[in-house]
Motif scaffolding. Sequence first.
Motif, PDB file in Angstrom:
ATOM      1  N   GLY A 228     -60.590 -17.737  50.580  1.00 39.15           N
ATOM      2  CA  GLY A 228     -60.674 -19.070  49.985  1.00 39.15           C
ATOM      3  C   GLY A 228     -60.175 -19.112  48.556  1.00 39.15           C
ATOM      4  O   GLY A 228     -59.816 -20.173  48.047  1.00 39.15           O
ATOM      5  N   HIS A 229     -60.149 -17.949  47.904  1.00 42.22           N
ATOM      6  CA  HIS A 229     -59.627 -17.835  46.539  1.00 42.22           C
ATOM      7  C   HIS A 229     -58.897 -16.505  46.425  1.00 42.22           C
ATOM      8  O   HIS A 229     -59.378 -15.479  46.916  1.00 42.22           O
ATOM      9  N   GLY A 230     -57.752 -16.524  45.770  1.00 45.80           N
ATOM     10  CA  GLY A 230     -56.977 -15.304  45.587  1.00 45.80           C
ATOM     11  C   GLY A 230     -55.871 -15.164  46.620  1.00 45.80           C
ATOM     12  O   GLY A 230     -55.768 -15.949  47.568  1.00 45.80           O
ATOM     13  N   PRO A 231     -55.030 -14.142  46.444  1.00 42.74           N
ATOM     14  CA  PRO A 231     -53.882 -13.955  47.335  1.00 42.74           C
ATOM     15  C   PRO A 231     -54.259 -13.360  48.686  1.00 42.74           C
ATOM     16  O   PRO A 231     -55.319 -12.754  48.852  1.00 42.74           O
ATOM     17  N   LEU A 232     -53.361 -13.545  49.621  1.00 43.02           N
ATOM     18  CA  LEU A 232     -53.470 -12.901  50.931  1.00 43.02           C
ATOM     19  C   LEU A 232     -53.602 -11.392  50.737  1.00 43.02           C
ATOM     20  O   LEU A 232     -52.974 -10.809  49.854  1.00 43.02           O
ATOM     21  N   HIS A 233     -54.442 -10.763  51.566  1.00 48.00           N
ATOM     22  CA  HIS A 233     -54.668  -9.324  51.434  1.00 48.00           C
ATOM     23  C   HIS A 233     -54.236  -8.597  52.700  1.00 48.00           C
ATOM     24  O   HIS A 233     -54.719  -8.898  53.798  1.00 48.00           O
TER      25      HIS A 233
END
Length: 255
Positions: A228-233
């Motif tokens: 929901g927050h931050g880049p794809l991992h």
Amino acid sequence: MREGTLVHAATGVHLVHGSNTNWVILSEGDAVTLIDCGYPGDRQQVLDSLAAAGHSPEAVTAILLTHAHNDHLGSAEYLSRTFGAPVYAHPAEVPHARREFLHQVSLGEVLRNSWRPGVLPWAVHALRSGGTKDARVSKPLPFPAAGALDLPGHPVPVHTPGHTAGHCAYHLPGAGIVISGDGLVTGHPTSRMRGPQLLPVMFDGDRGRTRDSLEVFEKLSGDLLLPGHGPLHHGSVSEAAGTARERATPARQRS
């Protein structure tokens, strides 16, 4: 990470970076499942992201909520009223979406944490983007059935309480993807960490349950995390949950 970025995660799966919050577009032919909607102020970005993925808002078959905080609830009511898409959430989150109650970080908690790097700029942005606006959904629905939903992408709801009582992740087992909402993130404007982590404590309704829910994430098969927050991992979702657990454990409790 540029605001409004549409990231192709897999066939029929796009992660969209809105203004500090992500949402996900699942496409199947001409139909779409939209997971979360950003802030109320992100409405045009939501519409633009659908267009960039090749769809009109009329193509949205359903809106799924990870949880009912304003930065994820956003334009759900607008899209539902205007284009007829039902809004679904975990049964424990349905009354939250109706605003029978509101479990969200308070102004007092924000002020008490205002000394922390990034908190004041985040708070100003949240206010300007509709973070305190009444964005309730008038007719949210509980999931119609257990297991994979009969919607584009066939997401499987996974209850991961703690951030809110009805917080839900969505698993796409065939694609090896977990859409984690705020139960497991990879960044936030108020965090100096990068990579798998929990949100700062002030955002969780029940921090103990949030940490316990990492065990749920650890059991999900997948090598792609859409937070929901931050880049794809990229990498094992189970290992990402383990990393978040380690980072959330005070040093004195580590063995």
